[in-house]
Design a protein around this motif. Structure first.
Motif, PDB file in Angstrom:
ATOM      1  N   TRP A 142     -15.120 -96.942 -71.338  1.00 38.79           N
ATOM      2  CA  TRP A 142     -14.437 -97.636 -70.643  1.00 38.79           C
ATOM      3  C   TRP A 142     -15.237 -98.645 -69.100  1.00 38.79           C
ATOM      4  N   ASN A 149     -13.151-105.672 -65.729  1.00 39.63           N
ATOM      5  CA  ASN A 149     -12.206-105.404 -65.281  1.00 39.63           C
ATOM      6  C   ASN A 149     -12.786-106.110 -63.479  1.00 39.63           C
ATOM      7  N   HIS A 162      -6.347-102.857 -67.108  1.00 36.48           N
ATOM      8  CA  HIS A 162      -6.391-101.379 -67.290  1.00 36.48           C
ATOM      9  C   HIS A 162      -5.400-100.251 -67.899  1.00 36.48           C
TER      10      HIS A 162
END
Length: 185
Positions: A142, A149, A162
């Motif tokens: 992540w 992101n 996401h």
């Protein structure tokens, strides 16, 4: 076909502009549903477990969409919309040290207690056993997603990006869990 997609995207972006929270909630819920239905099929379920599917969608709708919406707005507010690499690193670090552990703990408890209807004592033991490996695995994946992101996605698309990656992540985790189960048989 291209015109239909273009028109659909325009309508989606309009809804995102007019109703950002509601649109992100619905998107997160729908993508959670897609993830779970794909995971169930790929895991060998002959019939979709509708209750499980709806509960996963509820988690995406009630937690994933709103939480992502407000966290991204808060981070952009704290860092005044900056997107340089140093600021992005800080945002990712904050996410990974706060939101990630909370989200994984919450999901494991939610899934055990609500989706699987297991007793509190059993869920507690299971979470204590599974959480460390889930979180360590998440920390391997992540931060890269967070980096992309925060660096490349405009604020209004971060929750959608996401949620899309989480859709794929959910399928991966389900298949991984199935592989572990098959090996232990």
């Amino acid at each position: 076909m291209g015109e239909i997609v273009k028109k659909g995207w325009s309508q989606y972006m309009l809804q995102l502009r007019l109703h950002p929270l509601k649109t992100k909630m619905i998107t997160a819920g729908v993508l959670a549903g897609i993830s779970d239905s794909a995971a169930q099929k790929l895991s060998g379920f002959s019939k979709i477990d509708l209750r499980r599917l709806l509960l996963k969608m509820l988690f995406g709708f009630a937690y994933g969409g709103p939480c992502g919406h407000f966290v991204h707005k808060l981070l952009d507010s704290i860092f005044r919309g900056k997107r340089d690499k140093k600021t992005v690193a800080k945002k990712v670090l904050i996410e990974q040290l706060t939101l990630s552990p909370c989200t994984h703990l919450l999901f494991l408890f939610y899934y055990g207690l609500v989706a699987e209807r297991r007793p509190w004592s059993e869920v507690k033991i299971r979470v204590r056993k599974q959480y460390p490996s889930v979180q360590v695995t998440a920390w391997m994946f992540w931060p890269i997603v967070g980096w992309i992101n925060h660096l490349y996605m405009p604020l209004q698309l971060r929750v959608i990006f996401h949620s899309f990656v989480a859709c794929c992540w959910g399928i991966f985790l389900n298949l991984r869990a199935r592989t572990v189960t098959l090996k232990n048989k």
